[in-house]
Design an enzyme around this catalytic site. Structure first.
Site, short mmCIF file in Angstrom:
data_model
loop_
_atom_site.label_atom_id
_atom_site.label_comp_id
_atom_site.label_asym_id
_atom_site.label_seq_id
_atom_site.Cartn_x
_atom_site.Cartn_y
_atom_site.Cartn_z
N LYS A 26 -5.37 -7.58 21.98
CA LYS A 26 -6.74 -7.16 22.30
C LYS A 26 -7.74 -8.07 21.60
CE LYS A 26 -6.02 -2.19 22.49
NZ LYS A 26 -6.67 -0.92 22.19
N SER A 45 -10.61 2.13 13.65
CA SER A 45 -9.89 1.02 13.01
C SER A 45 -9.63 -0.10 14.02
CB SER A 45 -8.60 1.50 12.34
OG SER A 45 -7.60 1.76 13.28
N SER A 62 -7.41 -2.48 6.28
CA SER A 62 -8.41 -1.44 6.48
C SER A 62 -9.17 -1.14 5.20
CB SER A 62 -7.75 -0.15 6.97
OG SER A 62 -7.32 -0.33 8.29
N ASN A 121 5.12 -1.26 12.37
CA ASN A 121 4.12 -1.72 11.40
C ASN A 121 4.75 -1.80 10.02
OD1 ASN A 121 1.78 -2.41 10.13
ND2 ASN A 121 0.68 -0.51 10.57
N GLU A 176 0.84 -1.19 0.00
CA GLU A 176 0.00 0.00 0.00
C GLU A 176 0.88 1.25 0.00
OE1 GLU A 176 -2.16 0.68 3.76
OE2 GLU A 176 -1.43 -1.30 4.34
N THR A 226 3.05 4.12 15.60
CA THR A 226 2.73 2.85 14.91
C THR A 226 3.25 2.85 13.48
OG1 THR A 226 0.51 3.63 14.29
CG2 THR A 226 0.69 2.47 16.36
N CYS A 263 -3.49 -3.50 4.31
CA CYS A 263 -2.56 -4.50 4.85
C CYS A 263 -2.92 -5.93 4.47
CB CYS A 263 -2.48 -4.37 6.37
SG CYS A 263 -1.98 -2.72 6.88
N HIS A 293 -2.33 -9.91 12.09
CA HIS A 293 -1.80 -8.69 11.48
C HIS A 293 -1.50 -7.75 12.64
CE1 HIS A 293 -1.31 -4.97 9.51
NE2 HIS A 293 -2.46 -4.47 9.94
N TYR A 343 2.70 7.96 9.04
CA TYR A 343 1.53 8.73 9.47
C TYR A 343 1.89 10.20 9.64
CZ TYR A 343 -0.74 4.28 10.45
OH TYR A 343 -1.30 3.03 10.33
N1 COA Z 1 1.11 3.05 30.58
C1 COA Z 1 0.52 1.99 29.96
N2 COA Z 1 -0.43 2.12 29.00
C2 COA Z 1 -0.78 3.36 28.64
C3 COA Z 1 -0.21 4.51 29.23
C4 COA Z 1 0.77 4.32 30.25
N3 COA Z 1 1.36 5.34 30.87
N4 COA Z 1 -0.77 5.61 28.67
C5 COA Z 1 -1.67 5.15 27.73
N5 COA Z 1 -1.67 3.80 27.73
C6 COA Z 1 -2.47 2.90 26.88
C7 COA Z 1 -3.91 3.31 26.71
O1 COA Z 1 -4.69 2.92 27.83
C8 COA Z 1 -4.27 2.57 25.44
O2 COA Z 1 -4.48 1.22 25.71
P1 COA Z 1 -5.86 0.50 25.29
O3 COA Z 1 -6.04 0.77 23.84
O4 COA Z 1 -5.63 -0.93 25.61
O5 COA Z 1 -6.91 1.15 26.10
C9 COA Z 1 -2.98 2.63 24.62
O6 COA Z 1 -1.94 2.97 25.56
C10 COA Z 1 -2.99 3.68 23.54
O7 COA Z 1 -3.44 4.87 24.10
P2 COA Z 1 -4.41 5.84 23.29
O8 COA Z 1 -4.72 7.00 24.16
O9 COA Z 1 -5.55 5.06 22.72
O10 COA Z 1 -3.40 6.27 22.13
P3 COA Z 1 -3.61 7.22 20.91
O11 COA Z 1 -4.83 8.05 21.02
O12 COA Z 1 -2.30 7.92 20.76
O13 COA Z 1 -3.86 6.22 19.64
C11 COA Z 1 -3.63 4.45 18.09
C12 COA Z 1 -3.31 4.92 19.50
C13 COA Z 1 -3.13 3.03 17.91
C14 COA Z 1 -5.15 4.47 17.87
C15 COA Z 1 -2.92 5.38 17.08
O14 COA Z 1 -1.54 5.26 17.24
C16 COA Z 1 -3.28 5.12 15.64
O15 COA Z 1 -4.26 5.69 15.13
N6 COA Z 1 -2.50 4.28 14.92
C17 COA Z 1 -2.72 3.97 13.54
C18 COA Z 1 -3.95 3.11 13.28
C19 COA Z 1 -3.79 1.69 13.60
O16 COA Z 1 -2.70 1.21 13.82
N7 COA Z 1 -4.93 0.97 13.61
C20 COA Z 1 -4.94 -0.41 13.93
C21 COA Z 1 -5.88 -1.23 13.10
S1 COA Z 1 -5.25 -1.63 11.49
#
Ligand code: COA
Length: 390
Positions: free
Chosen positions: A242, A201, A308, A275, A79, A152, A111, A233, A143
């Site tokens: 998860k 996502s 996605s 990733n 991609e 990521t 992906c 993946h 990103y």
């Molecule tokens: N210690 C431990 N864990 C912590 C923490 C700390 N001090 N602070 C935050 N976290 C955890 C959160 O609780 C969360 O865990 P959970 O999802 O199990 O609840 C995790 O860290 C991520 O925190 P979050 O606030 O959701 O992060 P973010 O808003 O920065 O976004 C993604 C994370 C993955 C959504 C973002 O990086 C993203 O959009 N990535 C690209 C898309 C992607 O990879 N999608 C996947 C499907 S293909």
């Protein structure tokens, strides 16, 4: 006839960023990246590596002269392809010196591309049992600096040879797949960076997993206890965990512990690369095979692919007798050992270094890049590659 993965190779760029240091620079707690996201290091692609060179480097370590002759189909799953028209497969075909009597195409569905490639390859081998197919999953995940997706990112490629009587993993029947038109992650033609609705996502990834897993169980007549491990993946290593946790209570405590334990081995490489989009699931498989010493011949491995947009698939494979002898464990240990850490400041400079967008020529310095195959520049809007081994 058995059809499956006969060889599997991998390549990641020679530089990486430490996620603890990235967290400090971004003013977040390091545990968010190392535990919450589950990443320790993130591979960084220098300007001398693109999805074509990464794929060619991954394939280089597994290809021998017999493969060069017998491969008559090259499928490039990506991609982050380098051209809207010409496939990356044609470049890789040339860089590896493959038999000219081959098909070469690119497959795109986020992906999921490499999984589509593998399933196409399976059909091709069923019709042409003496031939081999080279399937590539190669990407640079971008990103953008200081975005929520930044932690990521990553870069790398996996190369697999699909053949009859495979030496590593036979692909079983009973695949289950699912498509739904959603906007969780996409990259419009005009943009170098992906657009993503991160939370959505995550939800969809798990929803798709639950749906294909339910349908797979019914179709295959199998359950969690039949799986030695499930590879996912992995946009980041916490994501698969998860999804796995949503089905664990279907199994006994022993089976739960086994799947959780093996999940760790199946995420070791991904945790240190980041990733790699289409290649991520297969990097996870490689990580399991090369890091879980007690893995036995005949074990069944579940595979969950998600791209996605979105397409998901669950399928499984059986490890073949003596599969360990056909892995390139030492080469991969060396690849990781030889990588160099760059500071966050250096990563930011490397990230911004791109090819000219106005069509002007450029000559890149490939002496700093230890890869055998590098992008050396552009002339007349044509990318130039060098195979240093030739
Ligand atoms: N210690 C431990 N864990 C912590 C923490 C700390 N001090 N602070 C935050 N976290 C955890 C959160 O609780 C969360 O865990 P959970 O999802 O199990 O609840 C995790 O860290 C991520 O925190 P979050 O606030 O959701 O992060 P973010 O808003 O920065 O976004 C993604 C994370 C993955 C959504 C973002 O990086 C993203 O959009 N990535 C690209 C898309 C992607 O990879 N999608 C996947 C499907 S293909």
């Amino acid at each position: 006839m058995k059809i499956g993965i006969d060889k599997i190779g991998f390549y990641a760029p020679h530089i990486y960023v430490d996620m603890n240091k990235l967290a400090v620079a971004r003013n977040v707690e390091p545990e968010k990246f190392t535990i919450g996201i589950g990443q320790s290091q993130m591979a960084v692609a220098p300007v001398t590596q693109d999805s074509v060179s990464l794929a060619a480097n991954a394939a280089l370590e597994i290809i021998d002269d017999e493969d060069r002759e017998k491969i008559d189909f090259v499928i490039f799953g990506s991609e982050s392809g380098i051209d809207h028209s010409k496939s990356g497969a044609v470049y890789v075909h040339q860089l590896l010196g493959l038999n000219p009597h081959a098909r070469a195409i690119e497959v795109k569905q986020a992906c999921y591309g490499a999984t589509a490639g593998i399933q196409m390859a399976k059909g091709h081998i069923a019709l042409n049992p003496d031939s081999k197919v080279l399937v590539l999953g190669s990407d640079i995940a971008r990103y953008g600096l200081k975005t929520s997706g930044e932690s990521t990112q990553g870069a790398g490629a996996v190369a697999m040879i699909i053949s009859a009587n495979p030496r590593i993993m036979e692909l079983e029947e009973h695949n289950v797949y699912l498509t739904n038109d959603i906007m969780d992650f996409w990259r419009p033609i005009y943009s170098d960076m992906a657009f993503v609705d991160g939370k959505f996502s995550n939800e969809q990834y798990i929803l798709f997993f639950n749906k294909v897993w339910e349908a797979y169980k019914e179709k295959a007549g199998l359950q969690l206890s039949d799986m030695e491990a499930i590879c996912f993946h992995l946009p980041y290593t916490k994501m698969g965990l998860k999804a796995l946790r949503t089905v664990l209570d279907e199994a006994s405590e022993d089976v739960q512990n086994r799947l959780l334990y093996n999940y760790q081995a199946s995420t070791t490489y991904n945790r240190n690369v980041g990733n790699i989009y289409t290649g991520s699931l297969y990097l996870s498989l490689l990580s399991l095979l090369e890091n879980k010493e007690e893995l036995q011949d005949g074990a069944r491995i579940g595979m969950y692919s998600y791209g996605s947009g979105a397409v998901g698939e669950f399928f499984s494979g059986i490890l073949q007798p003596g599969f360990k002898k056909h892995l390139f464990v030492e080469a991969h240990q060396q690849l990781f050992a030889r990588r160099k850490e760059v500071s966050v400041e250096e990563y930011e400079v490397i990230f911004e270094e791109t090819l000219p967008k106005d069509g002007s020529d450029i000559e890149l310095d490939i002496t700093k890049d230890p890869a055998a195959i590098c992008l050396s520049g552009t002339i007349d809007n044509k990318r130039q590659y060098v195979n240093k081994l030739r």
